[in-house]
Write a protein that holds these residues in place. Structure first.
Motif, PDB file in Angstrom:
ATOM      1  N   VAL A   1       0.817  -1.217   0.000  1.00 49.50           N
ATOM      2  CA  VAL A   1       0.000   0.000   0.000  1.00 49.50           C
ATOM      3  C   VAL A   1       0.849   1.264   0.000  1.00 49.50           C
ATOM      4  O   VAL A   1       0.358   2.341  -0.345  1.00 49.50           O
ATOM      5  N   HIS A   2       2.122   1.147   0.385  1.00 50.67           N
ATOM      6  CA  HIS A   2       2.964   2.346   0.450  1.00 50.67           C
ATOM      7  C   HIS A   2       4.430   1.930   0.491  1.00 50.67           C
ATOM      8  O   HIS A   2       4.776   0.913   1.097  1.00 50.67           O
ATOM      9  N   GLU A   3       5.273   2.738  -0.151  1.00 54.37           N
ATOM     10  CA  GLU A   3       6.707   2.443  -0.111  1.00 54.37           C
ATOM     11  C   GLU A   3       7.489   3.745  -0.140  1.00 54.37           C
ATOM     12  O   GLU A   3       7.170   4.671  -0.895  1.00 54.37           O
ATOM     13  N   THR A   4       8.512   3.828   0.703  1.00 52.04           N
ATOM     14  CA  THR A   4       9.479   4.928   0.636  1.00 52.04           C
ATOM     15  C   THR A   4      10.865   4.287   0.536  1.00 52.04           C
ATOM     16  O   THR A   4      10.998   3.060   0.491  1.00 52.04           O
TER      17      THR A   4
ATOM     18  N   PHE B   1       2.295  -3.057   3.747  1.00 51.83           N
ATOM     19  CA  PHE B   1       1.485  -3.993   2.963  1.00 51.83           C
ATOM     20  C   PHE B   1       0.400  -4.584   3.851  1.00 51.83           C
ATOM     21  O   PHE B   1       0.491  -4.549   5.085  1.00 51.83           O
ATOM     22  N   ARG B   2      -0.636  -5.126   3.224  1.00 54.17           N
ATOM     23  CA  ARG B   2      -1.769  -5.669   3.979  1.00 54.17           C
ATOM     24  C   ARG B   2      -1.396  -7.016   4.605  1.00 54.17           C
ATOM     25  O   ARG B   2      -0.743  -7.840   3.963  1.00 54.17           O
ATOM     26  N   ASP B   3      -1.830  -7.190   5.865  1.00 56.52           N
ATOM     27  CA  ASP B   3      -1.578  -8.452   6.562  1.00 56.52           C
ATOM     28  C   ASP B   3      -2.318  -9.580   5.854  1.00 56.52           C
ATOM     29  O   ASP B   3      -3.480  -9.425   5.456  1.00 56.52           O
ATOM     30  N   ILE B   4      -1.661 -10.710   5.707  1.00 56.29           N
ATOM     31  CA  ILE B   4      -2.246 -11.845   4.982  1.00 56.29           C
ATOM     32  C   ILE B   4      -3.392 -12.492   5.765  1.00 56.29           C
ATOM     33  O   ILE B   4      -4.264 -13.141   5.165  1.00 56.29           O
ATOM     34  N   SER B   5      -3.397 -12.316   7.077  1.00 49.20           N
ATOM     35  CA  SER B   5      -4.482 -12.844   7.924  1.00 49.20           C
ATOM     36  C   SER B   5      -5.069 -11.703   8.752  1.00 49.20           C
ATOM     37  O   SER B   5      -4.827 -11.612   9.960  1.00 49.20           O
ATOM     38  N   PRO B   6      -5.840 -10.835   8.126  1.00 46.14           N
ATOM     39  CA  PRO B   6      -6.291  -9.626   8.821  1.00 46.14           C
ATOM     40  C   PRO B   6      -7.167  -9.930  10.029  1.00 46.14           C
ATOM     41  O   PRO B   6      -8.008 -10.820   9.980  1.00 46.14           O
TER      42      PRO B   6
ATOM     43  N   HIS C   1      -5.986  -3.949   8.224  1.00 50.11           N
ATOM     44  CA  HIS C   1      -4.845  -4.500   8.969  1.00 50.11           C
ATOM     45  C   HIS C   1      -3.626  -4.407   8.057  1.00 50.11           C
ATOM     46  O   HIS C   1      -3.477  -5.194   7.115  1.00 50.11           O
ATOM     47  N   ILE C   2      -2.798  -3.426   8.353  1.00 49.63           N
ATOM     48  CA  ILE C   2      -1.641  -3.125   7.503  1.00 49.63           C
ATOM     49  C   ILE C   2      -0.379  -3.244   8.351  1.00 49.63           C
ATOM     50  O   ILE C   2      -0.361  -2.837   9.519  1.00 49.63           O
ATOM     51  N   LEU C   3       0.671  -3.813   7.764  1.00 49.75           N
ATOM     52  CA  LEU C   3       1.968  -3.911   8.431  1.00 49.75           C
ATOM     53  C   LEU C   3       2.899  -2.868   7.840  1.00 49.75           C
ATOM     54  O   LEU C   3       2.961  -2.709   6.617  1.00 49.75           O
ATOM     55  N   VAL C   4       3.594  -2.153   8.702  1.00 48.04           N
ATOM     56  CA  VAL C   4       4.549  -1.131   8.270  1.00 48.04           C
ATOM     57  C   VAL C   4       5.922  -1.569   8.778  1.00 48.04           C
ATOM     58  O   VAL C   4       6.106  -1.751   9.989  1.00 48.04           O
ATOM     59  N   ILE C   5       6.859  -1.748   7.859  1.00 50.33           N
ATOM     60  CA  ILE C   5       8.158  -2.303   8.239  1.00 50.33           C
ATOM     61  C   ILE C   5       9.300  -1.432   7.714  1.00 50.33           C
ATOM     62  O   ILE C   5       9.180  -0.802   6.662  1.00 50.33           O
ATOM     63  N   PRO C   6      10.422  -1.439   8.435  1.00 46.20           N
ATOM     64  CA  PRO C   6      11.613  -0.820   7.866  1.00 46.20           C
ATOM     65  C   PRO C   6      12.223  -1.807   6.863  1.00 46.20           C
ATOM     66  O   PRO C   6      12.126  -3.028   7.052  1.00 46.20           O
TER      67      PRO C   6
ATOM     68  N   PRO D   1      10.406 -12.323  12.881  1.00 49.79           N
ATOM     69  CA  PRO D   1      11.465 -11.541  13.528  1.00 49.79           C
ATOM     70  C   PRO D   1      12.035 -10.434  12.639  1.00 49.79           C
ATOM     71  O   PRO D   1      13.246 -10.381  12.381  1.00 49.79           O
ATOM     72  N   HIS D   2      11.140  -9.621  12.143  1.00 53.92           N
ATOM     73  CA  HIS D   2      11.513  -8.409  11.402  1.00 53.92           C
ATOM     74  C   HIS D   2      10.557  -7.332  11.916  1.00 53.92           C
ATOM     75  O   HIS D   2       9.336  -7.498  11.784  1.00 53.92           O
ATOM     76  N   LEU D   3      11.104  -6.303  12.536  1.00 49.57           N
ATOM     77  CA  LEU D   3      10.297  -5.244  13.147  1.00 49.57           C
ATOM     78  C   LEU D   3       9.138  -4.820  12.254  1.00 49.57           C
ATOM     79  O   LEU D   3       9.328  -4.559  11.065  1.00 49.57           O
ATOM     80  N   HIS D   4       7.941  -4.771  12.833  1.00 47.89           N
ATOM     81  CA  HIS D   4       6.770  -4.323  12.078  1.00 47.89           C
ATOM     82  C   HIS D   4       5.770  -3.676  13.020  1.00 47.89           C
ATOM     83  O   HIS D   4       5.582  -4.106  14.149  1.00 47.89           O
ATOM     84  N   LEU D   5       5.121  -2.630  12.509  1.00 47.69           N
ATOM     85  CA  LEU D   5       3.999  -2.016  13.200  1.00 47.69           C
ATOM     86  C   LEU D   5       2.734  -2.560  12.568  1.00 47.69           C
ATOM     87  O   LEU D   5       2.603  -2.568  11.342  1.00 47.69           O
ATOM     88  N   HIS D   6       1.808  -3.040  13.400  1.00 46.46           N
ATOM     89  CA  HIS D   6       0.474  -3.401  12.912  1.00 46.46           C
ATOM     90  C   HIS D   6      -0.395  -2.145  12.990  1.00 46.46           C
ATOM     91  O   HIS D   6      -0.491  -1.527  14.061  1.00 46.46           O
ATOM     92  N   ILE D   7      -1.045  -1.795  11.906  1.00 48.66           N
ATOM     93  CA  ILE D   7      -2.130  -0.799  11.952  1.00 48.66           C
ATOM     94  C   ILE D   7      -3.424  -1.606  11.921  1.00 48.66           C
ATOM     95  O   ILE D   7      -3.662  -2.375  10.973  1.00 48.66           O
ATOM     96  N   ILE D   8      -4.223  -1.460  12.959  1.00 47.22           N
ATOM     97  CA  ILE D   8      -5.465  -2.232  13.069  1.00 47.22           C
ATOM     98  C   ILE D   8      -6.620  -1.236  13.197  1.00 47.22           C
ATOM     99  O   ILE D   8      -6.639  -0.414  14.123  1.00 47.22           O
ATOM    100  N   GLY D   9      -7.553  -1.292  12.258  1.00 43.52           N
ATOM    101  CA  GLY D   9      -8.645  -0.328  12.280  1.00 43.52           C
ATOM    102  C   GLY D   9      -9.892  -0.843  11.594  1.00 43.52           C
ATOM    103  O   GLY D   9      -9.896  -1.916  10.989  1.00 43.52           O
ATOM    104  N   GLY D  10     -10.950  -0.065  11.714  1.00 42.33           N
ATOM    105  CA  GLY D  10     -12.207  -0.418  11.068  1.00 42.33           C
ATOM    106  C   GLY D  10     -13.152  -1.165  11.982  1.00 42.33           C
ATOM    107  O   GLY D  10     -14.245  -1.567  11.567  1.00 42.33           O
TER     108      GLY D  10
END
Ligand code: AMP
Length: 117
Positions: A22-25, A31-36, A41-46, A100-109
């Motif tokens: 959904v977004h890249e810098t 990207f969207r979580d495979i098991s929302p 449910h979006i994961l944001v990772i470095p 084991p790769h740092l990720h933020l879960h965005i959970i909404g709706g």
């Protein structure tokens, strides 16, 4: 080590497996979580392969700030801001971390509950 590290998220960063991105810098991928667990449910990772917040160091100060700000911006664009949402990061076994790769879960709706269990 190759770019992104040796986890399933490293494979997503390198486009070796598909994901609904959904977004890249330069430094961050979302990207969207495979098991929302919620309608959004979006994961944001470095892209840097840091295993969790617990493994981050002073050199990651700016990156961690970017990660959080990007998460808030993604949530805004996802239309979650008005009703609110949750950002969570799990750490280790007791924290419920499975990748084991740092990720933020965005959970909404939907209504989130506390304590989270
Ligand atoms: P955690 O349990 O905090 O480590 O979260 C890992 C998350 O990654 C879980 O919510 C999984 O559903 C999600 N996940 C695992 N594999 C994939 C994948 N290939 N694409 C998207 N999300 C994934």
């Amino acid at each position: 080590m190759s770019s992104g590290g040796d986890t399933i998220f490293g494979k997503i960063i390198r486009r070796e497996i598909p994901a609904q991105i959904v977004h890249e810098t330069e430094h961050v991928l979302a990207f969207r979580d495979i098991s929302p667990v919620a309608p959004s449910h979006i994961l944001v990772i470095p892209k840097k392969p840091i295993s969790s917040v617990a493994s981050a160091g002073p050199a990651d100060r700016e990156l961690l700030g970017e990660l959080l700000l990007e998460a808030a911006e993604i949530a805004r664009r996802e239309g979650l801001e008005a009703d609110g949402y949750r950002i969570v990061t799990n750490i280790g076994s007791f924290g419920g971390q499975t990748v084991p790769h740092l990720h933020l879960h965005i959970i909404g709706g939907r209504q989130c509950h506390w304590p989270p269990g």
